[in-house]
Scaffold this motif. Structure first.
Motif, PDB file in Angstrom:
ATOM      1  N   HIS A  27     -12.453  40.265 -46.018  1.00 37.17           N
ATOM      2  CA  HIS A  27     -11.756  40.297 -47.308  1.00 37.17           C
ATOM      3  C   HIS A  27     -12.535  41.189 -48.267  1.00 37.17           C
ATOM      4  CE1 HIS A  27     -11.413  38.463 -51.492  1.00 37.17           C
ATOM      5  NE2 HIS A  27     -10.219  38.970 -51.281  1.00 37.17           N
ATOM      6  N   SER A  28     -11.852  42.038 -48.996  1.00 36.66           N
ATOM      7  CA  SER A  28     -12.452  42.852 -50.047  1.00 36.66           C
ATOM      8  C   SER A  28     -13.584  43.710 -49.488  1.00 36.66           C
ATOM      9  CB  SER A  28     -12.933  41.944 -51.180  1.00 36.66           C
ATOM     10  OG  SER A  28     -13.274  42.690 -52.319  1.00 36.66           O
ATOM     11  N   GLN A  29     -14.826  43.508 -49.947  1.00 37.27           N
ATOM     12  CA  GLN A  29     -15.937  44.309 -49.451  1.00 37.27           C
ATOM     13  C   GLN A  29     -16.149  44.116 -47.955  1.00 37.27           C
ATOM     14  OE1 GLN A  29     -19.492  44.114 -51.810  1.00 37.27           O
ATOM     15  NE2 GLN A  29     -20.738  45.099 -50.264  1.00 37.27           N
ATOM     16  N   GLY A  30     -15.751  42.962 -47.440  1.00 36.07           N
ATOM     17  CA  GLY A  30     -15.833  42.745 -45.996  1.00 36.07           C
ATOM     18  C   GLY A  30     -14.956  43.703 -45.211  1.00 36.07           C
ATOM     19  N   THR A  31     -13.863  44.176 -45.820  1.00 31.83           N
ATOM     20  CA  THR A  31     -13.041  45.183 -45.153  1.00 31.83           C
ATOM     21  C   THR A  31     -13.697  46.552 -45.258  1.00 31.83           C
ATOM     22  OG1 THR A  31     -11.668  45.785 -47.099  1.00 31.83           O
ATOM     23  CG2 THR A  31     -10.986  43.876 -45.810  1.00 31.83           C
ATOM     24  N   LYS A  32     -14.279  46.832 -46.419  1.00 30.53           N
ATOM     25  CA  LYS A  32     -14.920  48.135 -46.629  1.00 30.53           C
ATOM     26  C   LYS A  32     -16.086  48.325 -45.666  1.00 30.53           C
ATOM     27  CE  LYS A  32     -16.193  51.069 -50.541  1.00 30.53           C
ATOM     28  NZ  LYS A  32     -14.984  51.915 -50.407  1.00 30.53           N
ATOM     29  N   MET A  33     -16.859  47.250 -45.448  1.00 29.10           N
ATOM     30  CA  MET A  33     -17.959  47.307 -44.489  1.00 29.10           C
ATOM     31  C   MET A  33     -17.449  47.644 -43.097  1.00 29.10           C
ATOM     32  SD  MET A  33     -20.076  43.936 -45.717  1.00 29.10           S
ATOM     33  CE  MET A  33     -20.899  43.801 -44.124  1.00 29.10           C
ATOM     34  N   ILE A  57     -10.114  47.275 -49.055  1.00 34.99           N
ATOM     35  CA  ILE A  57     -10.700  48.196 -50.020  1.00 34.99           C
ATOM     36  C   ILE A  57     -11.128  49.475 -49.312  1.00 34.99           C
ATOM     37  CG2 ILE A  57     -12.591  48.606 -51.620  1.00 34.99           C
ATOM     38  CD1 ILE A  57     -10.757  46.564 -52.738  1.00 34.99           C
ATOM     39  N   GLY A  58     -10.572  50.580 -49.766  1.00 40.99           N
ATOM     40  CA  GLY A  58     -10.995  51.887 -49.272  1.00 40.99           C
ATOM     41  C   GLY A  58     -11.097  52.892 -50.397  1.00 40.99           C
ATOM     42  N   PHE A  59     -10.142  52.811 -51.316  1.00 37.55           N
ATOM     43  CA  PHE A  59     -10.078  53.747 -52.437  1.00 37.55           C
ATOM     44  C   PHE A  59      -9.894  52.969 -53.745  1.00 37.55           C
ATOM     45  CE2 PHE A  59      -8.361  55.719 -48.612  1.00 37.55           C
ATOM     46  CZ  PHE A  59      -9.142  56.858 -48.518  1.00 37.55           C
ATOM     47  N   ALA A 203      -4.866  45.116 -38.762  1.00 32.97           N
ATOM     48  CA  ALA A 203      -3.762  44.437 -39.451  1.00 32.97           C
ATOM     49  C   ALA A 203      -4.102  44.382 -40.933  1.00 32.97           C
ATOM     50  CB  ALA A 203      -3.562  43.029 -38.897  1.00 32.97           C
ATOM     51  N   LEU A 204      -3.229  44.935 -41.772  1.00 30.39           N
ATOM     52  CA  LEU A 204      -3.449  44.981 -43.216  1.00 30.39           C
ATOM     53  C   LEU A 204      -2.648  43.882 -43.898  1.00 30.39           C
ATOM     54  CD1 LEU A 204      -3.090  48.847 -43.758  1.00 30.39           C
ATOM     55  CD2 LEU A 204      -5.222  47.553 -43.535  1.00 30.39           C
ATOM     56  N   TYR A 205      -3.310  43.119 -44.758  1.00 26.89           N
ATOM     57  CA  TYR A 205      -2.660  42.065 -45.547  1.00 26.89           C
ATOM     58  C   TYR A 205      -2.932  42.377 -47.019  1.00 26.89           C
ATOM     59  CZ  TYR A 205      -2.474  39.616 -41.085  1.00 26.89           C
ATOM     60  OH  TYR A 205      -2.233  39.280 -39.767  1.00 26.89           O
ATOM     61  N   TRP A 206      -1.866  42.565 -47.780  1.00 28.10           N
ATOM     62  CA  TRP A 206      -2.046  43.027 -49.151  1.00 28.10           C
ATOM     63  C   TRP A 206      -0.984  42.414 -50.061  1.00 28.10           C
ATOM     64  CZ3 TRP A 206       2.106  46.001 -50.981  1.00 28.10           C
ATOM     65  CH2 TRP A 206       2.985  46.457 -49.996  1.00 28.10           C
ATOM     66  N   SER A 207      -1.209  42.574 -51.366  1.00 28.49           N
ATOM     67  CA  SER A 207      -0.291  41.984 -52.340  1.00 28.49           C
ATOM     68  C   SER A 207      -0.051  42.963 -53.484  1.00 28.49           C
ATOM     69  CB  SER A 207      -0.857  40.668 -52.880  1.00 28.49           C
ATOM     70  OG  SER A 207      -2.141  40.873 -53.443  1.00 28.49           O
ATOM     71  N   ALA A 208       1.057  42.757 -54.183  1.00 27.70           N
ATOM     72  CA  ALA A 208       1.477  43.704 -55.225  1.00 27.70           C
ATOM     73  C   ALA A 208       0.698  43.531 -56.521  1.00 27.70           C
ATOM     74  CB  ALA A 208       2.976  43.541 -55.489  1.00 27.70           C
ATOM     75  N   ASN A 209       0.009  42.402 -56.699  1.00 25.60           N
ATOM     76  CA  ASN A 209      -0.663  42.101 -57.964  1.00 25.60           C
ATOM     77  C   ASN A 209      -2.181  42.110 -57.820  1.00 25.60           C
ATOM     78  OD1 ASN A 209      -0.744  41.286 -60.752  1.00 25.60           O
ATOM     79  ND2 ASN A 209      -1.147  39.196 -60.105  1.00 25.60           N
ATOM     80  N   ALA A 213      -7.296  46.144 -54.941  1.00 18.50           N
ATOM     81  CA  ALA A 213      -6.681  46.818 -53.787  1.00 18.50           C
ATOM     82  C   ALA A 213      -5.212  47.069 -54.123  1.00 18.50           C
ATOM     83  CB  ALA A 213      -6.821  45.967 -52.529  1.00 18.50           C
ATOM     84  N   SER A 214      -4.960  48.162 -54.815  1.00 21.59           N
ATOM     85  CA  SER A 214      -3.602  48.437 -55.287  1.00 21.59           C
ATOM     86  C   SER A 214      -2.684  48.816 -54.132  1.00 21.59           C
ATOM     87  CB  SER A 214      -3.622  49.579 -56.310  1.00 21.59           C
ATOM     88  OG  SER A 214      -3.897  50.823 -55.671  1.00 21.59           O
TER      89      SER A 214
END
Length: 266
Positions: A27-33, A57-59, A203-209, A213-214
């Motif tokens: 999650h979050s920085q865990g994805t960036k790592m 998180i990438g950009f 697998a990407l899990y994301w939200s609009a708000n 992570a926009s």
């Protein structure tokens, strides 16, 4: 963390479970790592059965709220310290918070945020300002416990790296300055990470708000990653970056789906 820490963790898990491939959930920085590890050390792709990226998180092209304000303030502070020739203020090996100050916060924050006078107005809105507003998912009973340990310390180098990437709008390695970059990377600017090296299924899990992570930045990631096997938008338009941790419906909205999809990749 991406070059050394996560590879060491993957090796440790593999050797102690006798599993050649493992599931990774970040999650979050865990994805960036993980993105950093799998692009800088592509041999580790074969050790990952499925990488589930929550709030990836990438950009940072569309960061919002207090995070954007904090970035602006810290960016100006870094520029000022550099102009004053006082780089030790942002030394790579410093912690963000003084340990005694952080310990005091961890003692006082649960008391303050469990008081009805402060819980909804002050504590809740500070959290929402960083991660996105969502009163439906706010867990009042859990929040005092969360602030007894969150946020915790981190290295100033990590924060500096986030600021650099928000400035450059690139997913790049750490910028040490022209001379050090030339010595370390062979170029005066830090190289961008090659996300096409990530061949493990993602697998990407994301939200609009999500203020960090926009939707635009997640879409950019999805376009660059060569093996996105699942692209899941959470079915709550107000779900924010912190709701992955403490959201009341996080299990039904996110984690049941994460486990369901992992089962397909056993």
């Amino acid at each position: 963390m991406g070059k050394y820490d996560m590879p060491a963790a993957l090796d440790y898990i593999s050797s102690n479970t006798n599993q050649s491939k493992i599931f990774y959930v970040g999650h979050s920085q865990g994805t960036k790592m993980a993105f950093a590890t799998l692009s800088l050390r592509p041999e580790y792709n074969r050790k990952v059965k499925l990488f589930s990226a929550l709030g990836p998180i990438g950009f940072f092209s569309e960061m919002q709220g207090f995070g954007q304000a904090g970035y602006t303030i810290l960016n100006e502070a870094m520029a000022t310290m550099t102009n004053l020739n006082a780089p030790e203020m942002f030394s790579y090996n410093r912690q963000i918070f003084q340990p005694d100050l952080l310990a005091t916060y961890h003692e006082l924050a649960p008391i303050i945020c469990s008081n009805p006078l402060f819980a909804y107005g002050l504590c809740q809105n500070i959290l929402f300002g960083f991660f996105g507003f969502n009163t439906r998912q706010f867990n009042n009973s859990m929040f005092p416990f969360l602030v007894s340990w969150y946020p915790d310390n981190a290295s100033s180098k990590c924060i500096m790296h986030f600021i650099q990437e928000a400035n450059s709008l690139e997913f790049a390695r750490f910028d040490y300055g022209w001379d050090a970059n030339e010595e370390i990377y062979g170029s005066i600017t830090p190289p961008s990470l090659n996300l096409t090296e990530i061949t493990a299924p993602v697998a990407l899990y994301w939200s609009a708000n999500d203020y960090l992570a926009s939707t635009r930045d997640v879409a950019n990631l999805a376009d660059l990653l060569p093996n996105v096997v699942y692209n899941f938008q959470i079915e709550d338009d107000d779900f924010n970056h912190f709701d992955y941790i403490s959201g009341i419906d996080a299990k039904s909205l996110v984690y049941d789906e994460v486990i369901r999809f992992m089962e397909l990749h056993r």
